[in-house]
Design a protein around this motif. Structure first.
Motif, PDB file in Angstrom:
ATOM      1  N   PHE A   1     -10.037  31.362   2.294  1.00  0.00           N
ATOM      2  CA  PHE A   1     -11.161  32.103   2.353  1.00  0.00           C
ATOM      3  C   PHE A   1     -12.111  32.567   1.233  1.00  0.00           C
ATOM      4  N   ILE A   2     -11.052  32.915   0.065  1.00  0.00           N
ATOM      5  CA  ILE A   2     -11.666  33.177  -1.002  1.00  0.00           C
ATOM      6  C   ILE A   2     -12.360  32.399  -1.880  1.00  0.00           C
ATOM      7  N   ARG A   3     -11.868  31.054  -1.839  1.00  0.00           N
ATOM      8  CA  ARG A   3     -12.459  29.594  -2.578  1.00  0.00           C
ATOM      9  C   ARG A   3     -13.736  29.259  -1.657  1.00  0.00           C
ATOM     10  N   SER A   4     -13.748  29.616  -0.488  1.00  0.00           N
ATOM     11  CA  SER A   4     -14.724  29.280   0.206  1.00  0.00           C
ATOM     12  C   SER A   4     -16.022  30.180   0.005  1.00  0.00           C
ATOM     13  N   TYR A   5     -15.553  31.370  -0.069  1.00  0.00           N
ATOM     14  CA  TYR A   5     -16.578  32.434  -0.320  1.00  0.00           C
ATOM     15  C   TYR A   5     -17.264  32.216  -1.599  1.00  0.00           C
ATOM     16  N   GLU A   6     -16.436  31.852  -2.655  1.00  0.00           N
ATOM     17  CA  GLU A   6     -16.942  31.767  -4.006  1.00  0.00           C
ATOM     18  C   GLU A   6     -17.887  30.524  -4.133  1.00  0.00           C
ATOM     19  N   ARG A   7     -17.476  29.503  -3.468  1.00  0.00           N
ATOM     20  CA  ARG A   7     -18.421  28.292  -3.383  1.00  0.00           C
ATOM     21  C   ARG A   7     -19.414  28.601  -2.651  1.00  0.00           C
ATOM     22  N   GLY A   8     -19.468  29.467  -1.539  1.00  0.00           N
ATOM     23  CA  GLY A   8     -20.990  29.680  -1.183  1.00  0.00           C
ATOM     24  C   GLY A   8     -21.612  30.299  -1.961  1.00  0.00           C
TER      25      GLY A   8
ATOM     26  N   LEU B   1     -33.370  30.147  10.485  1.00  0.00           N
ATOM     27  CA  LEU B   1     -32.133  30.491   9.750  1.00  0.00           C
ATOM     28  C   LEU B   1     -30.881  30.101  10.554  1.00  0.00           C
ATOM     29  N   LEU B   2     -30.964  29.927  12.001  1.00  0.00           N
ATOM     30  CA  LEU B   2     -29.934  29.391  12.686  1.00  0.00           C
ATOM     31  C   LEU B   2     -29.539  28.004  12.234  1.00  0.00           C
ATOM     32  N   VAL B   3     -30.653  27.184  12.290  1.00  0.00           N
ATOM     33  CA  VAL B   3     -30.617  25.765  12.056  1.00  0.00           C
ATOM     34  C   VAL B   3     -29.994  25.365  10.504  1.00  0.00           C
ATOM     35  N   GLN B   4     -30.213  26.346   9.399  1.00  0.00           N
ATOM     36  CA  GLN B   4     -30.041  26.338   8.310  1.00  0.00           C
ATOM     37  C   GLN B   4     -28.080  26.568   8.447  1.00  0.00           C
ATOM     38  N   ILE B   5     -27.996  27.558   9.045  1.00  0.00           N
ATOM     39  CA  ILE B   5     -26.514  27.777   9.292  1.00  0.00           C
ATOM     40  C   ILE B   5     -25.624  26.772   9.866  1.00  0.00           C
ATOM     41  N   ALA B   6     -26.286  26.237  10.885  1.00  0.00           N
ATOM     42  CA  ALA B   6     -25.658  25.104  11.430  1.00  0.00           C
ATOM     43  C   ALA B   6     -25.643  23.983  10.551  1.00  0.00           C
ATOM     44  N   SER B   7     -26.595  23.762   9.611  1.00  0.00           N
ATOM     45  CA  SER B   7     -26.496  22.527   8.681  1.00  0.00           C
ATOM     46  C   SER B   7     -25.669  23.015   7.901  1.00  0.00           C
ATOM     47  N   PHE B   8     -25.392  23.800   6.994  1.00  0.00           N
ATOM     48  CA  PHE B   8     -24.587  24.297   6.123  1.00  0.00           C
ATOM     49  C   PHE B   8     -23.001  24.185   6.605  1.00  0.00           C
ATOM     50  N   MET B   9     -22.803  24.565   7.952  1.00  0.00           N
ATOM     51  CA  MET B   9     -21.650  24.777   8.617  1.00  0.00           C
ATOM     52  C   MET B   9     -21.063  23.260   8.629  1.00  0.00           C
ATOM     53  N   ILE B  10     -22.144  22.343   8.786  1.00  0.00           N
ATOM     54  CA  ILE B  10     -21.650  20.869   9.208  1.00  0.00           C
ATOM     55  C   ILE B  10     -21.196  20.345   7.811  1.00  0.00           C
ATOM     56  N   ARG B  11     -22.288  20.461   6.967  1.00  0.00           N
ATOM     57  CA  ARG B  11     -22.090  19.872   5.597  1.00  0.00           C
ATOM     58  C   ARG B  11     -20.895  20.123   4.977  1.00  0.00           C
ATOM     59  N   TYR B  12     -20.468  21.341   4.948  1.00  0.00           N
ATOM     60  CA  TYR B  12     -19.415  21.902   4.296  1.00  0.00           C
ATOM     61  C   TYR B  12     -18.248  22.259   5.068  1.00  0.00           C
ATOM     62  N   GLY B  13     -18.106  21.754   6.174  1.00  0.00           N
ATOM     63  CA  GLY B  13     -16.979  21.795   7.079  1.00  0.00           C
ATOM     64  C   GLY B  13     -16.014  20.930   6.415  1.00  0.00           C
ATOM     65  N   ASP B  14     -16.402  19.574   6.098  1.00  0.00           N
ATOM     66  CA  ASP B  14     -15.511  18.583   5.666  1.00  0.00           C
ATOM     67  C   ASP B  14     -15.057  19.031   4.078  1.00  0.00           C
TER      68      ASP B  14
END
Length: 255
Positions: A197-204, A147-160
């Protein structure tokens, strides 16, 4: 899993260091940093040998010294903190260039500077020789919770992605004549942060629903299973084992 693009710190190459499996390099880096942190601060010459070991790794990896030094600038805030320690620490004082400095503060500053610089340098070498996706695979291979690996993966991917969204909002503000020039504009910036924040939450939420519709059940498939041979483990362990040998020698000489 993992990001589909290379991160900016990675420097492509075909060196023996690049070829090592990521989990071997992660374990070696952690072991080296652990040895550095365990080294008594009074063993000044030992830190010089550690630096030579890292310089050797950089040479084998074909990482230019200038590039490594530029990336070490990330530790400047910690260096600033270390510089202040001799002035604010209490205890025995000593005169250096006409300034009264604390002896314990000088040792503390040296401890922070030496160990921090070596730790950052080891991390920079790791990032320069290992793709980001490979690092995540290596962490999972070493037993980090998926789960931590997945969180890190999505954080890196969607940071840009989020960064691009913020830049578009900034362009939209400027195209309407907005320029933040004082405290009276903080309200607009706060609304921008809220909208982001709202746009990021909705995208998630949309991404999650898309993943569930494609069969996601809490774990990501591992496309490339990373393995390591005993020879590769031996090569990776050369750095921390050599550093440990130097530390034990120093302890014997000091003791």
């Amino acid at each position: 899993m993992g990001a589909g693009h290379a991160h900016r710190l990675y420097r492509p190459g075909r060196s023996p260091v690049h070829a090592l499996p990521p989990h071997c390099k992660l374990a070696a880096t952690f072991g080296f940093v652990l040895v550095v942190v365990s080294t008594p601060r009074e063993a000044v010459w030992v830190f010089g040998l550690y630096a030579l070991l890292l310089a050797g790794v950089a040479a084998v990896a074909r990482i230019p010294a200038g590039l490594l030094l530029r990336r070490l600038l990330i530790e400047v805030p910690f260096v600033a903190f270390a510089v202040l320690m001799p002035f604010v620490a209490e205890g025995e004082r000593v005169e250096v260039l006409g300034m009264s400095l604390s002896v314990s503060g000088l040792w503390g500053a040296w401890n922070v500077l030496a160990k921090g610089t070596l730790g950052v340098a080891a991390s920079v070498l790791l990032a320069s020789t290992t793709e980001l996706r490979a690092l995540l695979l290596g962490l999972q291979r070493l037993g980090l919770p998926p789960l931590l690996v997945q969180i890190a993966s999505f954080m890196i991917r969607y940071g840009d992605v989020i960064g691009d969204e913020l830049r578009r909002m900034s362009v939209a503000r400027r195209s309407r004549g907005f320029e933040a020039s004082g405290i009276r504009h903080w309200g607009v910036l706060a609304k921008t942060a809220g909208a982001l924040f709202i746009r990021s939450y909705e995208r998630g939420e949309r991404v999650y629903l898309a993943m569930v519709s494609r069969g996601y059940a809490g774990s990501m498939p591992v496309i490339n299973e990373v393995t390591a041979t005993p020879t590769e483990w031996a090569r990776a362990s050369a750095l921390p084992l050599t550093a440990l040998t130097v530390l034990l020698t120093a302890v014997c000489l000091m003791g």
